[in-house]
Design a protein around this motif. Structure first.
Motif, mmCIF file in Angstrom:
data_model
loop_
_atom_site.group_PDB
_atom_site.id
_atom_site.type_symbol
_atom_site.label_atom_id
_atom_site.label_comp_id
_atom_site.label_asym_id
_atom_site.label_seq_id
_atom_site.Cartn_x
_atom_site.Cartn_y
_atom_site.Cartn_z
ATOM 1 N N GLY A 226 66.110 -40.072 -82.685
ATOM 2 C CA GLY A 226 65.715 -41.434 -82.312
ATOM 3 C C GLY A 226 64.887 -41.494 -81.036
ATOM 4 N N CYS A 227 65.092 -40.551 -80.151
ATOM 5 C CA CYS A 227 64.461 -40.634 -78.825
ATOM 6 C C CYS A 227 63.156 -39.868 -78.742
ATOM 7 C CB CYS A 227 65.429 -40.088 -77.783
ATOM 8 S SG CYS A 227 65.716 -38.325 -78.008
ATOM 9 N N ARG A 228 62.575 -39.509 -79.910
ATOM 10 C CA ARG A 228 61.424 -38.593 -79.856
ATOM 11 C C ARG A 228 60.229 -39.226 -79.148
ATOM 12 N NH1 ARG A 228 61.382 -40.061 -85.182
ATOM 13 N NH2 ARG A 228 59.386 -40.897 -85.931
ATOM 14 N N VAL A 229 59.571 -38.375 -78.384
ATOM 15 C CA VAL A 229 58.410 -38.803 -77.598
ATOM 16 C C VAL A 229 57.324 -37.746 -77.788
ATOM 17 C CG1 VAL A 229 59.682 -40.093 -75.822
ATOM 18 C CG2 VAL A 229 59.383 -37.628 -75.540
ATOM 19 N N SER A 230 56.097 -38.137 -77.505
ATOM 20 C CA SER A 230 55.006 -37.178 -77.612
ATOM 21 C C SER A 230 54.474 -36.878 -76.209
ATOM 22 C CB SER A 230 53.910 -37.762 -78.505
ATOM 23 O OG SER A 230 52.829 -36.877 -78.544
ATOM 24 N N VAL A 231 54.487 -35.615 -75.861
ATOM 25 C CA VAL A 231 54.031 -35.194 -74.527
ATOM 26 C C VAL A 231 53.088 -34.002 -74.715
ATOM 27 C CG1 VAL A 231 54.752 -34.436 -72.221
ATOM 28 C CG2 VAL A 231 56.277 -35.892 -73.562
ATOM 29 N N GLY A 232 51.860 -34.174 -74.255
ATOM 30 C CA GLY A 232 50.865 -33.106 -74.432
ATOM 31 C C GLY A 232 50.635 -32.775 -75.892
ATOM 32 N N GLY A 233 50.798 -33.790 -76.757
ATOM 33 C CA GLY A 233 50.548 -33.577 -78.182
ATOM 34 C C GLY A 233 51.712 -32.933 -78.921
ATOM 35 N N GLU A 234 52.779 -32.626 -78.214
ATOM 36 C CA GLU A 234 53.955 -32.019 -78.849
ATOM 37 C C GLU A 234 55.079 -33.044 -78.897
ATOM 38 O OE1 GLU A 234 54.443 -28.556 -79.620
ATOM 39 O OE2 GLU A 234 52.299 -28.236 -79.202
ATOM 40 N N THR A 235 55.945 -32.918 -79.903
ATOM 41 C CA THR A 235 57.084 -33.835 -79.996
ATOM 42 C C THR A 235 58.286 -33.245 -79.259
ATOM 43 O OG1 THR A 235 56.317 -34.733 -82.075
ATOM 44 C CG2 THR A 235 58.678 -34.958 -81.630
ATOM 45 N N ASP A 241 65.348 -32.642 -74.051
ATOM 46 C CA ASP A 241 64.198 -31.973 -73.425
ATOM 47 C C ASP A 241 63.828 -32.664 -72.114
ATOM 48 O OD1 ASP A 241 63.902 -30.215 -75.625
ATOM 49 O OD2 ASP A 241 62.872 -31.798 -76.731
ATOM 50 N N GLY A 242 64.279 -33.897 -71.933
ATOM 51 C CA GLY A 242 63.951 -34.703 -70.759
ATOM 52 C C GLY A 242 65.223 -35.051 -70.017
ATOM 53 N N PRO A 243 65.358 -36.262 -69.478
ATOM 54 C CA PRO A 243 64.445 -37.384 -69.711
ATOM 55 C C PRO A 243 63.139 -37.315 -68.917
ATOM 56 C CG PRO A 243 66.228 -38.083 -68.258
ATOM 57 C CD PRO A 243 66.540 -36.661 -68.664
ATOM 58 N N GLU A 244 62.999 -36.305 -68.010
ATOM 59 C CA GLU A 244 61.780 -36.272 -67.204
ATOM 60 C C GLU A 244 60.690 -35.457 -67.885
ATOM 61 O OE1 GLU A 244 62.795 -34.863 -63.321
ATOM 62 O OE2 GLU A 244 63.877 -36.693 -62.834
ATOM 63 N N PHE A 245 59.479 -35.974 -67.787
ATOM 64 C CA PHE A 245 58.319 -35.281 -68.360
ATOM 65 C C PHE A 245 57.131 -35.457 -67.431
ATOM 66 C CE2 PHE A 245 60.974 -36.263 -72.027
ATOM 67 C CZ PHE A 245 60.951 -35.072 -72.724
ATOM 68 N N ASP A 246 56.091 -34.663 -67.706
ATOM 69 C CA ASP A 246 54.837 -34.764 -66.960
ATOM 70 C C ASP A 246 54.138 -36.070 -67.349
ATOM 71 O OD1 ASP A 246 52.262 -34.585 -66.041
ATOM 72 O OD2 ASP A 246 51.965 -32.500 -66.662
ATOM 73 N N GLY A 247 54.056 -36.983 -66.397
ATOM 74 C CA GLY A 247 53.495 -38.305 -66.671
ATOM 75 C C GLY A 247 52.052 -38.262 -67.138
ATOM 76 N N HIS A 248 51.328 -37.205 -66.775
ATOM 77 C CA HIS A 248 49.914 -37.121 -67.175
ATOM 78 C C HIS A 248 49.767 -36.729 -68.637
ATOM 79 C CE1 HIS A 248 49.074 -36.352 -62.656
ATOM 80 N NE2 HIS A 248 49.049 -37.638 -62.938
#
Ligand code: FAD
Ligand code: FES
Ligand code: MG
Length: 287
Positions: A226-235, A241-248
């Motif tokens: 349910g919480c999937r996000v896309s970061v740098g084109g990857e899921t 894996d988070g909740p923190e990620f590279d904002g760029h």
């Protein structure tokens, strides 16, 4: 004291409450940046909430939440002395709080509370911390005193100018980036649109920007997707894996679209006096 007992309850802004909860086993392992999942009662929703503070000696965690819908309103109705039905955590990866020289901690709205332990952790590990906190209006501003106590400099902004500087948090952030040379990390927590604007502000300066993603979570342990996000084109799954990620690298448009995908059901739930039974045990009210 009983486990998950609310030992302190306080309203700190309009529709915003702080609970201090006795949870010694959880507290033992807490680190800045992690979150909990809370259930008010056995049939209740699972509510992800960031650990806003913790005290390992007293065995307590602090949660700060805004009453935005059915479950958070139910949580807000609990009194000191009552016990939460369940609390799971700490979940997610902890923040990287060591090795920074200059940190800008940006908190918007309720996001000021989760940014607090990260900013404090960076400060305790030798960074110079400048904090920028913002809210729509002065009545919605939280944690000013706590943020001031752990920051080398604190900048307060309100959208309507009712307190501090009338500005979006990105305005003083841009000025800092233009004038300060030693900023090597920006941490931003708040509404997705704010985190997106912060990331766009820091991008041209090449300053690492960490955001904490509040995607819809159910189990919080990587099983439901349910919480999937896309970061740098990857899921990725924000819960494990988070909740923190590279904002760029975050796809904020997708995040915002997914945050709103159950709005009809959430409105329905808030309007219903209790969970609507779809197998006919408790017929629903006519629309
Ligand atoms: P609803 O009416 O059900 O939903 C209102 C909005 O809240 C939705 O449109 C959706 O965007 C969001 N939401 C609803 N259910 C969930 C869910 N299961 N998971 C995530 N978002 C949801 N809020 C705080 O006030 N303080 C915090 O410290 C905090 N930390 C969070 C940490 C993480 C890792 C995540 C994922 C979310 C966090 N939130 C926090 C958001 C909080 O979980 C939601 O506001 C809450 O679940 C809303 O529930 P509701 O039934 O009251 O509202
Ligand atoms: Fe289910 Fe993250 S909340 S996978
Ligand atoms: Mg809900």
């Amino acid at each position: 004291m009983k486990t998950y007992e609310i030992i302190h309850r306080e309203q700190i802004a309009e529709r915003v409450k702080v609970f201090i909860v006795y949870a010694p086993l959880i507290t033992k392992h807490c680190r800045p940046g992690q979150f909990l999942i809370v259930m008010v009662h056995e049939n209740g929703e699972r509510i992800p909430l960031t650990i806003a503070d913790f005290d390992q000696e007293r065995g307590v965690v602090e949660i700060v939440f805004q009453e935005v819908g059915k479950s958070t309103v139910q949580l807000g109705a609990m009194e000191a002395g009552e016990c939460l039905h369940a609390m799971v955590g700490p979940l997610g990866h902890a923040s990287e709080i060591t090795g920074w020289k200059g940190v800008v901690a940006v908190g918007g709205g309720i996001g000021v509370a989760p940014v607090f332990p990260i900013a404090r952790g960076c400060k305790q590990n030798g960074a110079r911390v400048t904090s920028i906190i913002g809210a729509r209006t002065s009545e919605l501003l939280i944690y000013e005193k706590k943020m001031r106590a752990i920051s080398d400099e604190l900048i307060v902004c309100t959208d309507d100018g009712s307190y501090g500087r009338q500005a979006m948090v990105t305005e003083p952030l841009r000025e800092l980036l233009e004038t300060e040379e030693e900023i090597d990390l920006c941490v931003a927590i708040g509404p997705a649109i704010m985190m997106k604007s912060v990331a766009e502000t820091t991008r041209p300066f090449g300053v690492k920007t960490v955001v904490s993603l509040n995607s819809i979570m159910i189990d919080g342990t990587g099983m439901c997707g349910g919480c999937r996000v896309s970061v740098g084109g990857e899921t990725y799954f924000a819960c494990v894996d988070g909740p923190e990620f590279d904002g760029h690298e975050v796809d904020f448009e997708l995040l915002m679209a997914r945050q709103g995908m159950y709005r009809d059901q959430e409105k329905d739930a808030a309007d219903e006096p209790s969970h609507p039974c779809r197998i006919g045990l408790h017929p629903r009210k006519p629309a």
